[in-house]
Enzyme design. Structure first.
Site, mmCIF file in Angstrom:
data_model
loop_
_atom_site.group_PDB
_atom_site.id
_atom_site.type_symbol
_atom_site.label_atom_id
_atom_site.label_comp_id
_atom_site.label_asym_id
_atom_site.label_seq_id
_atom_site.Cartn_x
_atom_site.Cartn_y
_atom_site.Cartn_z
ATOM 1 N N HIS A 126 0.821 -1.219 0.000
ATOM 2 C CA HIS A 126 0.000 0.000 0.000
ATOM 3 C C HIS A 126 0.858 1.275 0.000
ATOM 4 O O HIS A 126 0.449 2.300 -0.547
ATOM 5 C CB HIS A 126 -0.914 0.026 1.230
ATOM 6 C CG HIS A 126 -1.941 -1.067 1.207
ATOM 7 N ND1 HIS A 126 -2.693 -1.407 2.306
ATOM 8 C CD2 HIS A 126 -2.324 -1.926 0.225
ATOM 9 C CE1 HIS A 126 -3.501 -2.405 2.010
ATOM 10 N NE2 HIS A 126 -3.296 -2.743 0.753
ATOM 11 N N PHE A 372 -1.159 -8.313 4.688
ATOM 12 C CA PHE A 372 0.189 -7.741 4.598
ATOM 13 C C PHE A 372 0.247 -6.365 3.941
ATOM 14 O O PHE A 372 1.235 -6.049 3.243
ATOM 15 C CB PHE A 372 1.118 -8.722 3.849
ATOM 16 C CG PHE A 372 0.944 -10.150 4.285
ATOM 17 C CD1 PHE A 372 0.968 -10.480 5.636
ATOM 18 C CD2 PHE A 372 0.707 -11.152 3.374
ATOM 19 C CE1 PHE A 372 0.782 -11.794 6.054
ATOM 20 C CE2 PHE A 372 0.510 -12.464 3.777
ATOM 21 C CZ PHE A 372 0.545 -12.774 5.116
ATOM 22 N N CYS A 373 -0.761 -5.551 4.153
ATOM 23 C CA CYS A 373 -0.774 -4.193 3.557
ATOM 24 C C CYS A 373 -0.519 -4.249 2.054
ATOM 25 O O CYS A 373 0.094 -3.319 1.480
ATOM 26 C CB CYS A 373 0.241 -3.274 4.232
ATOM 27 S SG CYS A 373 -0.114 -2.982 5.954
ATOM 28 N N ALA A 374 -0.961 -5.323 1.438
ATOM 29 C CA ALA A 374 -0.897 -5.435 -0.026
ATOM 30 C C ALA A 374 -2.180 -6.152 -0.419
ATOM 31 O O ALA A 374 -2.158 -7.239 -1.001
ATOM 32 C CB ALA A 374 0.337 -6.209 -0.458
#
Ligand SMILES: Cc1ncc(COP(=O)(O)O)c(C=O)c1O
Length: 423
Positions: A126, A372-374
């Site tokens: 992100h 995982f912020c993705a």
């Protein structure tokens, strides 16, 4: 008032408890298996020692004439030089200390010339998806490194429509995925960008802890890293790259340290050029010095040997996971693509958050769970893993184990044994 000057503290225990302490030993807590380096790596001895050595001298940076202050200023600027040298900074690059990679990429986003188009891939963290301006182009996650290069070439050809001159274009890609550990073909992507007169920024948050990164050798214009993933604590990161856009941009933060002159009228201010322009406020001296100490230690280390050692551990981990019948690995580029010491996976029929909690609670093993912020990439890979494995009972979030300095075969085996019981 009496002031007591206290000598520096005794050295902290190293996880590997060496007879003589080595700069790249990492600190840790005996009995705890930390396989979550990709989130925040443990602190290297070099960083802890550098901080301990400087603490008695703790004073202002760039703001005082006293001996302590001058030493702190010198330490800060030396840290900048060391970090710049470590990442191959060129004469026209600035090395700006930030809080972390997110901060560095947001700074770059704010410094883009008006009308810049940013091109990214949907597989980014992100931090490398969200800061970019509206109108940015997000290319689909490619099936392999070759496809990434071809897709970028096609996108830039379309953007430029045959004419190399035009509004600025910035390509922003990761060096290594925080979800799969897979390495992206940075040098090839940089060559494509150059051919189309575009610039390229690399999010090296996950690559830099595992492999040498040299902006000049790679042909990369901007680099972002996080100290806390690079064995240095204290919230220091770096944006390194071409000074022209950075010097032309409004300061990232307005305030002391970023100004050359402030007049009496409300808006009468002349901003300074160089890194200080974007570093208003008192800087994170200890973070910068800790990060520089790790960079210096890594520069002195045999990186080939470190890489080889990590790859052996990674193979042990991936082989062990593939032997567990209910475990399915997440991957973008295929099983044999080059990767750093990161593996994401799921346990079929088990909620990932519960598995992570049980690993921590029952086995003292720390790994990460979630997306995982993705989110776009993780969701896609979960769907792809379900299709590949033919299983309909995969959870909606994943687990991630990540290795680095200080990781051992025992750590890997402990995780595998625990997973064998839990799955
Ligand atoms: C590839 C990648 N980019 C950027 C970031 C953001 O790093 P930070 O949280 O230190 O800003 C991370 C963090 O996990 C990451 O893995």
């Amino acid at each position: 008032m009496t002031v007591t000057l206290v000598p520096p503290p005794a050295p902290l225990p190293a996880r590997t408890a060496p007879a003589s302490s080595r700069p790249l030993d990492v600190l840790g807590v005996p009995g705890q298996t930390n396989l979550d380096h990709a989130a925040s790596a443990p602190c290297a001895r070099a960083a802890a020692d550098a901080v301990a050595e400087l603490l008695p001298w703790y004073a202002s940076v760039h703001r005082g004439a006293g001996a302590l202050s001058r030493r702190c200023t010198l330490a800060y600027e030396r840290a900048r030089q060391t970090v710049g040298d470590f990442f191959g900074a060129r004469a026209d690059d600035h090395v700006i200390f930030t809080r972390n990679t997110t901060d560095a990429l947001n700074l770059l986003a704010r410094a883009l010339p008006a009308g810049t188009t940013v091109v990214t891939f949907a597989g980014e963290h992100h931090a490398n998806l969200l800061p970019w301006p509206r109108g940015s182009v997000r290319l689909p996650v490619p099936a392999g490194p070759g496809e990434a290069v071809r897709a970028l070439d096609a996108a830039l050809t379309e953007l430029r429509r045959g004419a190399v001159a035009g509004p600025p274009v910035l390509v922003a890609v990761t060096g290594a995925s925080n979800v799969t550990g897979e390495r992206w073909p940075v040098a090839e992507l940089a060559a494509v960008a150059r051919r189309h007169a575009a610039r390229i920024a690399v999010d090296a948050a996950q690559l830099a802890p595992h492999a040498p990164v040299d902006v000049a050798a790679l042909g990369v214009d901007y680099l972002a890293v996080s100290g806390h993933k690079l064995y240095a604590p204290f919230g220091a990161g770096v944006l390194l790259g071409r000074g022209d856009w950075l010097d032309a941009a409004p300061p990232y933060l307005a305030g002391g340290g970023a100004t050359g002159h402030v007049g009496d009228a409300t808006h009468e201010v002349r901003w300074t050029a160089g890194p200080a322009r974007h570093e208003a406020g008192t800087p994170n001296l200890l973070g910068a010095v800790a990060l520089a100490a790790v960079c210096a230690a890594l520069a002195d280390a045999d990186r080939v040997a470190l890489h080889a050692r990590e790859q052996v551990l990674l193979a042990r981990l991936r082989n062990g996971l593939s032997a567990l019948p209910r475990v399915v690995e997440l991957r973008t580029f295929g099983p044999d693509a080059p990767r750093v010491g990161i593996v994401s996976f799921v346990v079929a029929g088990r909620d990932s958050a519960e598995v992570a909690a049980e690993l921590a609670g029952r086995y003292d093993v720390g790994i990460r769970d979630g997306l995982f912020c993705a989110h776009p990439l993780a969701r896609r890979l979960l769907a792809e893993a379900a299709a590949r494995s033919g299983r309909s009972d995969l959870p909606s979030t994943a687990l991630r184990a990540s290795l680095g300095l200080g990781s051992t075969a025992q750590d890997v085996d402990r995780l595998l044994a625990a997973l064998a019981e839990l799955s």
